[in-house]
Design an enzyme around this catalytic site. Structure first.
Site, PDB file in Angstrom:
ATOM      1  N   GLY A 156       0.819  -1.197   0.000  1.00 40.12           N
ATOM      2  CA  GLY A 156       0.000   0.000   0.000  1.00 40.12           C
ATOM      3  C   GLY A 156       0.854   1.248   0.000  1.00 40.12           C
ATOM      4  CB  ALA A 157       1.913   3.564  -2.234  1.00 38.93           C
ATOM      5  N   GLY A 170      -0.854   5.954   4.782  1.00 39.18           N
ATOM      6  CA  GLY A 170      -0.063   5.167   5.716  1.00 39.18           C
ATOM      7  C   GLY A 170       1.187   4.586   5.091  1.00 39.18           C
ATOM      8  CB  ALA A 228      -3.378  -2.274  -6.586  1.00 41.45           C
ATOM      9  CB  CYS A 272     -14.691   6.402   7.252  1.00 40.55           C
ATOM     10  SG  CYS A 272     -13.729   7.888   6.954  1.00 40.55           S
ATOM     11  N   GLY A 294      -6.241  10.564  10.218  1.00 40.90           N
ATOM     12  CA  GLY A 294      -4.897  10.768   9.713  1.00 40.90           C
ATOM     13  C   GLY A 294      -3.833  10.852  10.775  1.00 40.90           C
ATOM     14  CB  CYS A 300     -11.168  14.515  12.069  1.00 37.53           C
ATOM     15  SG  CYS A 300     -11.779  14.397  10.371  1.00 37.53           S
ATOM     16  CE  LYS A 335     -10.339  17.585   4.338  1.00 40.53           C
ATOM     17  NZ  LYS A 335     -11.370  16.680   4.858  1.00 40.53           N
TER      18      LYS A 335
END
Length: 425
Positions: free
Chosen positions: A8-9, A12, A35, A159, A320, A353, A388
């Site tokens: 995973g990129a 995280g 992927a 979420c 995050g 958040c 944000k």
């Protein structure tokens, strides 16, 4: 030499690779397996889905920044993890051996749990850039021929913030276009009340969000279980406190965005003893697998128990800042193990958040995430909206440059005058 593979990129996985490269000697090999060829800044997807962003602004190719840092990159999905042999099988049938594995895949989106749900059915998603782009295409059709909208989260979702964001962002966009009066919006959520957020509420989140939704003429249905979706129709059962259906509703829509429940990705979920029944990785306080001691995991793909039982199932979010602290703990623990020491570091499971609501925003802090809490705080203002936007640019710029630093702690927390969230209590 030690070989560390990161699956995973995203928010995280990519920082894990950079932090490992910073802290380990160059003789140790680091490989990222993802992927997709591109990084996606998922928090910007609600903006992309209403045309406030373009894909090119929130994504970038991964290979160049990784290879510039001396990190290997393989753009392939993983089809099998042989944890006993420390080996991965990729979609092209190649294999890859590892000494340590860091799982940061994010979730599998469980649209299949509700017939007719998802981009392959009749509702949209903003969980990936591709999904948000598809939503933008249909949103433009809605602008041309306005009609009712349904936004929310399915049973088992964990979420909820992006659903609220998208509802308020769509409201703001339509008001700017002077067509809001033609589009009734209904918020359908598995939460027991508005502002629950999978956290049992934070501060006065219920009162604040209910007031905002009334001000913006957003109707809502809570304790809602979506049973199925058909073209233009959502079939919803509203539950009582015992989890019994007390009202069956057929909610019409011309456009719908419903966040799905999450599960673990198939290759991870299939590893015996690695995950819970939903496919989320079971980790100890050091972010390490409870069964396979050379496997670590961070982010949405780890198992965290729900904050509380609810009539319709809800999960706990992984925000995050929480993911950032998990990553740092993993990096330090892998370094310790390579040097012959026991892992000592733990992530900070505190929730922080920033949620955009169109022209303003809402910030919340929950320390710890699971009540009772030392800090339960929520504030609203235009500063959150602009913060944000600024953080989006800051984070993507640092990721492109291959920089490793405490992004959330350094940038956002200091806006609140907090140096370390885990010491704020």
């Amino acid at each position: 030499m030690t070989h560390i593979v990161i699956l995973g990129a995203g928010i995280g996985g990519l920082p894990t690779a950079y932090e490992l490269r910073d802290i380990l000697e160059s003789k140790h090999q680091i490989t990222v397996v993802n992927a997709s060829e591109s990084f996606q800044f998922v928090p910007s997807n609600p903006w992309l889905a209403v045309g406030w962003r373009e894909r090119e602004k929130i994504t970038f190719p991964l290979r160049a920044p990784l290879e510039r840092r001396g990190i290997g990159f393989i753009a392939q999905a993983v089809t099998k993890i042989d944890a006993a042999q420390n080996r991965l099988t990729l979609a092209n049938n190649d294999t890859l051996d590892y000494d340590y594995l860091v799982i940061a895949t994010g979730p599998k989106l469980a649209f299949d749990e509700v017939p007719g749900a998802g981009p392959a059915g009749y509702t949209h998603s903003i969980c990936t850039t591709e999904h948000a782009e598809k939503a933008w295409l249909d949103y433009q059709k809605l602008l041309a021929e306005p009609g009712p909208v349904v936004i929310g989260a399915m049973a088992g979702a964990s979420c909820f913030g992006p659903a609220y964001e998208f509802a308020f962002i769509m409201d703001a966009d339509m008001r700017r276009r002077k067509i809001r009066h033609k589009v009734p919006i209904t918020f359908v959520t598995s939460e027991p009340y508005i502002g629950h957020l999978g956290l049992g509420g934070v501060g006065n989140s219920q009162g604040l969000l209910e007031a905002e939704m009334r001000d913006h003429h957003l109707k809502w249905i809570t304790n809602a279980k979506v049973n199925r979706v058909e073209p233009g129709k959502m079939f919803v059962a509203q539950m009582n406190d015992k989890g019994e259906a007390v009202k069956e509703m057929e909610v019409p829509f011309k456009f719908s965005m419903m966040l799905p429940a999450f599960k673990g990705v198939d290759a991870v979920a299939a590893v015996e003893g690695l995950c819970n029944p939903r496919g989320f990785v079971l980790v100890d306080q050091h972010q390490r697998s409870k069964k396979y001691r050379n496997i670590f995991s961070a982010g949405v793909c780890i198992a965290i128990p729900p904050v509380e039982a609810t009539p319709v199932p809800t999960g706990a979010p992984k925000t995050g800042y929480m993911i950032e602290t998990m990553v740092t703990a993993i990096v330090r623990n892998i370094k310790a193990e390579i040097e012959g020491y026991a892992p000592l570091y733990s992530g900070t499971w505190n929730a922080f958040c920033l949620a955009d609501i169109g022209d303003k925003g809402i910030a919340f802090v929950a320390i710890p995430q699971i009540p009772p809490r030392n800090v339960s705080w929520m504030k609203k203002g235009r500063w959150v909206h602009w913060s944000k936007i600024a953080f989006e640019k800051y984070f993507i710029r640092k990721m492109k440059k291959g920089k490793s630093e405490p992004y959330y702690e350094k940038y956002i927390l200091r806006l609140l005058g907090i140096h370390r969230l885990d010491k704020a209590a």
